[in-house]
Design a protein around this motif. Structure first.
Motif, PDB file in Angstrom:
ATOM      1  N   GLN A 152      -1.488 -40.120  -4.722  1.00  0.00           N
ATOM      2  CA  GLN A 152      -0.437 -39.473  -3.956  1.00  0.00           C
ATOM      3  C   GLN A 152       0.965 -39.920  -4.398  1.00  0.00           C
ATOM      4  O   GLN A 152       1.857 -39.102  -4.585  1.00  0.00           O
ATOM      5  CB  GLN A 152      -0.620 -39.761  -2.464  1.00  0.00           C
ATOM      6  CG  GLN A 152       0.303 -38.930  -1.574  1.00  0.00           C
ATOM      7  CD  GLN A 152      -0.012 -39.114  -0.107  1.00  0.00           C
ATOM      8  OE1 GLN A 152      -1.056 -39.658   0.244  1.00  0.00           O
ATOM      9  NE2 GLN A 152       0.884 -38.656   0.747  1.00  0.00           N
ATOM     10  N   CYS A 176       0.692 -34.900   1.527  1.00  0.00           N
ATOM     11  CA  CYS A 176      -0.625 -35.399   1.112  1.00  0.00           C
ATOM     12  C   CYS A 176      -1.326 -34.420   0.170  1.00  0.00           C
ATOM     13  O   CYS A 176      -2.147 -34.822  -0.663  1.00  0.00           O
ATOM     14  CB  CYS A 176      -1.510 -35.658   2.327  1.00  0.00           C
ATOM     15  SG  CYS A 176      -0.895 -36.935   3.418  1.00  0.00           S
ATOM     16  N   PHE A 177      -1.027 -33.131   0.321  1.00  0.00           N
ATOM     17  CA  PHE A 177      -1.702 -32.102  -0.481  1.00  0.00           C
ATOM     18  C   PHE A 177      -0.753 -31.429  -1.477  1.00  0.00           C
ATOM     19  O   PHE A 177      -1.119 -30.440  -2.105  1.00  0.00           O
ATOM     20  CB  PHE A 177      -2.311 -31.041   0.446  1.00  0.00           C
ATOM     21  CG  PHE A 177      -3.223 -31.602   1.493  1.00  0.00           C
ATOM     22  CD1 PHE A 177      -4.484 -32.057   1.148  1.00  0.00           C
ATOM     23  CD2 PHE A 177      -2.808 -31.715   2.814  1.00  0.00           C
ATOM     24  CE1 PHE A 177      -5.327 -32.590   2.115  1.00  0.00           C
ATOM     25  CE2 PHE A 177      -3.642 -32.246   3.783  1.00  0.00           C
ATOM     26  CZ  PHE A 177      -4.913 -32.685   3.436  1.00  0.00           C
ATOM     27  N   GLN A 213       1.693 -29.553  -0.852  1.00  0.00           N
ATOM     28  CA  GLN A 213       1.659 -28.173  -0.358  1.00  0.00           C
ATOM     29  C   GLN A 213       2.999 -27.794   0.263  1.00  0.00           C
ATOM     30  O   GLN A 213       3.464 -28.426   1.214  1.00  0.00           O
ATOM     31  CB  GLN A 213       0.548 -28.016   0.674  1.00  0.00           C
ATOM     32  CG  GLN A 213       0.326 -26.581   1.143  1.00  0.00           C
ATOM     33  CD  GLN A 213      -0.896 -26.467   2.034  1.00  0.00           C
ATOM     34  OE1 GLN A 213      -1.416 -27.466   2.529  1.00  0.00           O
ATOM     35  NE2 GLN A 213      -1.381 -25.267   2.236  1.00  0.00           N
TER      36      GLN A 213
END
Length: 657
Positions: free
Chosen positions: A389, A636-637, A639
């Motif tokens: 991450q 976290c993604f 996104q």
């Protein structure tokens, strides 16, 4: 530099004039933007105020001929060009008609003349006198702004800083900072050539103004957006404040000037009550946050070489190419019975069964060796762990009994600086703070929760939840965090609403110290073996600067590469063909600092992934329609939740808010 007694004062009441000052800065900014000519390196220049007269070297100074295909005379003029920094060996050169300590070689004088003529045509000035009046007006205004801001009371200075940091658009603030940088860059080489460098107080007020803007730029670092586990970055990238004009100055002279005031530190211009120009203030290295990384490196090496007392004998190192064998060969060489003075010598490397040597091979060695240590294991435990991450490496606390591995890696980091090699930017800044702490540097800051966010975002998120929890059952909900408290807290102490902040900070202290001490201690010892003798490093270099000395400048964000692998979710074919191209066009058009801010917003990191920007894995998901919405993100993604705005300009404003 700034009296300590001036720091502990009650703030004076603020005045309404700050709003007008902010408006005035905004109004006058177009007149200061791109107002000075630039050289081939995009560094602003100004003509010397006096006429430069052509000089001819005496015949008896010609002492040697150089060249292979064509010989030419070389003259010992005992002059150094103040533009390119090289020794003047031509028959003809240029010297100030008023006998200032300014000399130009023929090439630099001709090139400067071409640049000034081109700029004069661009701004439609008729002659040198008009051009000079125009340029020095820009400088005069900037220096007057600096004097006025630095002589505001503390409350007004802080209020103006807050206005610029949080109310001004990023692009406008960046232009203001660049205008100040341009003036200081143009003046700096002229100031160094004055015997009494302190005498030009107007110049130092311009430097103080730039320090004010630098401190203003850091204010957003103390804020945090929703879902971010580490603090927000600066308003614009720190690189925007670097004074590349200092590269034209003489490093050894500047280092010797700084040594007369080694206790001087970067001034806190937002806090001091009465700003004064002092001898401490009037040294470029005092303003180390503004000094180019290459110049800082050379000054640091001047310091290290001085410790060697002139004895420089290269340390020979022969290694295999196979990574695992290379690691063990390096450890064996570094950990044999060599004195620290021997390890501090520059490396001379060759690969086994290969004849090639020299700087190219040395650079290749560091690339291979640093990568090999990151992948190395000992006793079935990797030395470093990688966080997907944050895209950073950190010390593996389970790699016990690996002292020689970590000490050798610390030596490699120090040797990279000694050999002018930049290390990939793969460690969080907390590592450089820990190295400075081990050097007992006053510039090492206390590590806090946001620093864990750059190492392990999930851990930071959990600790943040503790701080934000308001229930009295906090001990039952979160437990004791299962960590050996040692001297940090009593073992039987339970977490409560009253002590939760102390509890979390104690955990942070353990995370960065006790947890990894078995690995950090030998690594820092290896680093200190090479560079620990530098008084400059131990006193005026902070973690940001040390990171740049070791790693150089950050990699530019490649928008095309990110776009090539981006996933699009929830968009219609019409959106994909007509709207989403706006996103990529906006990102491609903004500055590198704004690109980095976008990445921090979406992914919580601005570092390039190990496999390049194309492996970032950005997800762009449609999140409604309407100009009243704002983009959001799940870091976290990686996104981005992006609304559909009505115009490209509204999309731009939403992304850069």
């Amino acid at each position: 530099m700034l009296d300590v007694e001036d720091m502990d004062v009650d703030e004076e009441p603020s005045t309404p004039s700050i709003t007008w000052l902010s408006a005035l800065l905004s109004a006058i900014l177009p007149l200061l933007t791109n107002a000075l000519p630039r050289d081939q390196n995009e560094v602003c220049i100004i003509p010397h105020p006096h006429k430069m007269e052509r000089q001819e070297a005496a015949e008896d100074t010609m002492h040697v001929h150089l060249g292979t295909s064509r010989w030419r005379p070389v003259f010992n003029t005992k002059k150094i060009c103040d533009n390119c920094g090289t020794r003047i060996t031509d028959r003809y050169y240029y010297h100030c008609s008023e006998n200032c300590d300014i000399d130009f070689c023929q090439d630099c004088h001709a090139r400067s003349r071409e640049l000034l003529d081109a700029f004069m045509a661009e701004v439609d000035e008729a002659n040198d006198e008009n051009l000079s009046r125009r340029l020095f007006w820009v400088i005069d205004i900037t220096e007057r702004i600096g004097w006025h801001v630095l002589h505001l009371n503390v409350a007004d200075r802080r209020r103006l800083a807050h206005e610029l940091a949080f109310s001004w658009p990023t692009a406008l603030f960046e232009r203001l900072a660049q205008a100040a940088v341009d003036v200081v860059n143009a003046r700096v080489v002229h100031v160094q050539d004055v015997k009494d460098i302190r005498s030009d107080e107007r110049f130092w007020h311009a430097v103080g103004w730039l320090q004010f803007l630098y401190s203003t730029n850091e204010l957003p670092c103390k804020t945090r957006r929703l879902e971010e586990q580490s603090s927000r970055g600066p308003k614009v990238d720190y690189e925007r404040f670097v004074l590349d004009g200092i590269n034209k100055c003489e490093p050894l002279s500047e280092f010797q000037r700084w040594r007369k005031h080694p206790s001087a530190t970067v001034p806190k211009v937002l806090d001091v009550r009465r700003f004064r120009i002092t001898n401490d203030f009037c040294s470029f290295l005092t303003h180390s946050n503004l000094v180019p990384v290459n110049f800082r490196r050379v000054c640091l090496l001047c310091d290290v070489w001085e410790q060697m007392q002139g004895r420089i004998v290269p340390l020979h190192l022969e290694v295999p190419r196979e990574p695992q064998r290379l690691v063990h060969a390096v450890i064996e060489r570094f950990c044999e019975s060599l004195k620290d003075a021997d390890l501090r010598q520059p490396l001379r490397v060759c690969f086994q069964d290969e004849e090639a040597g020299g700087p190219g091979v040395t650079k290749e060695f560091f690339q291979v060796a640093l990568r090999s240590f990151l992948d190395a294991s000992n006793n079935n435990e990797r030395l470093f762990v990688y966080d997907e991450q944050s895209r950073t490496y950190w010390l593996n606390e389970r790699a016990v009994g690996s002292e020689d591995f970590f000490r050798s890696y610390g030596i490699l980091l120090g040797q990279a600086v000694l050999n002018h090699i930049h290390v990939p930017n793969i460690f969080p800044r907390a590592l450089y703070d820990r190295l400075l702490e081990e050097l007992e540097s006053p510039c090492a800051k206390k590590l806090r929760l946001e620093d864990i966010g750059a190492v392990c975002p999930n851990t930071a998120k959990s600790l943040r939840q503790i701080l934000e929890y308001t229930g009295q059952d906090i001990a039952e909900v979160f437990g004791d965090l299962a960590w050996p408290r040692g001297s940090h807290l009593p073992e039987d102490l339970r977490i409560s609403q009253a002590n939760k902040e102390d509890f979390v900070q104690a955990y942070v202290d353990w995370f960065f110290h006790g947890r990894i001490q078995a690995q950090m201690k030998p690594l820092s010892e290896g680093f200190k073996t090479i560079l620990g003798g530098s008084s400059l490093l131990r006193t005026i270099v902070d973690a940001v600067q040390l990171e740049k000395i070791v790693c150089g400048r950050a990699d530019n964000v490649d928008v095309d590469a990110i776009r090539s692998s981006a996933e699009l979710e929830g968009w219609t074919e019409e959106d994909r063909s007509e709207y989403l191209p706006w996103l990529w066009e906006v990102l491609a058009s903004v500055s590198q600092a704004e690109k980095a801010q976008f990445l921090v917003f979406v992914t919580a990191s601005d570092r390039v992934p190990l496999k390049g920007w194309q492996s970032l894995g950005l997800i762009v998901q449609k999140n409604g329609v309407g100009d009243d919405r704002l983009p959001s993100a799940y870091t976290c993604f990686s996104q981005l939740l992006l609304p559909r705005f009505s115009t490209k300009e509204k999309l731009r404003n939403g992304l850069l808010l």
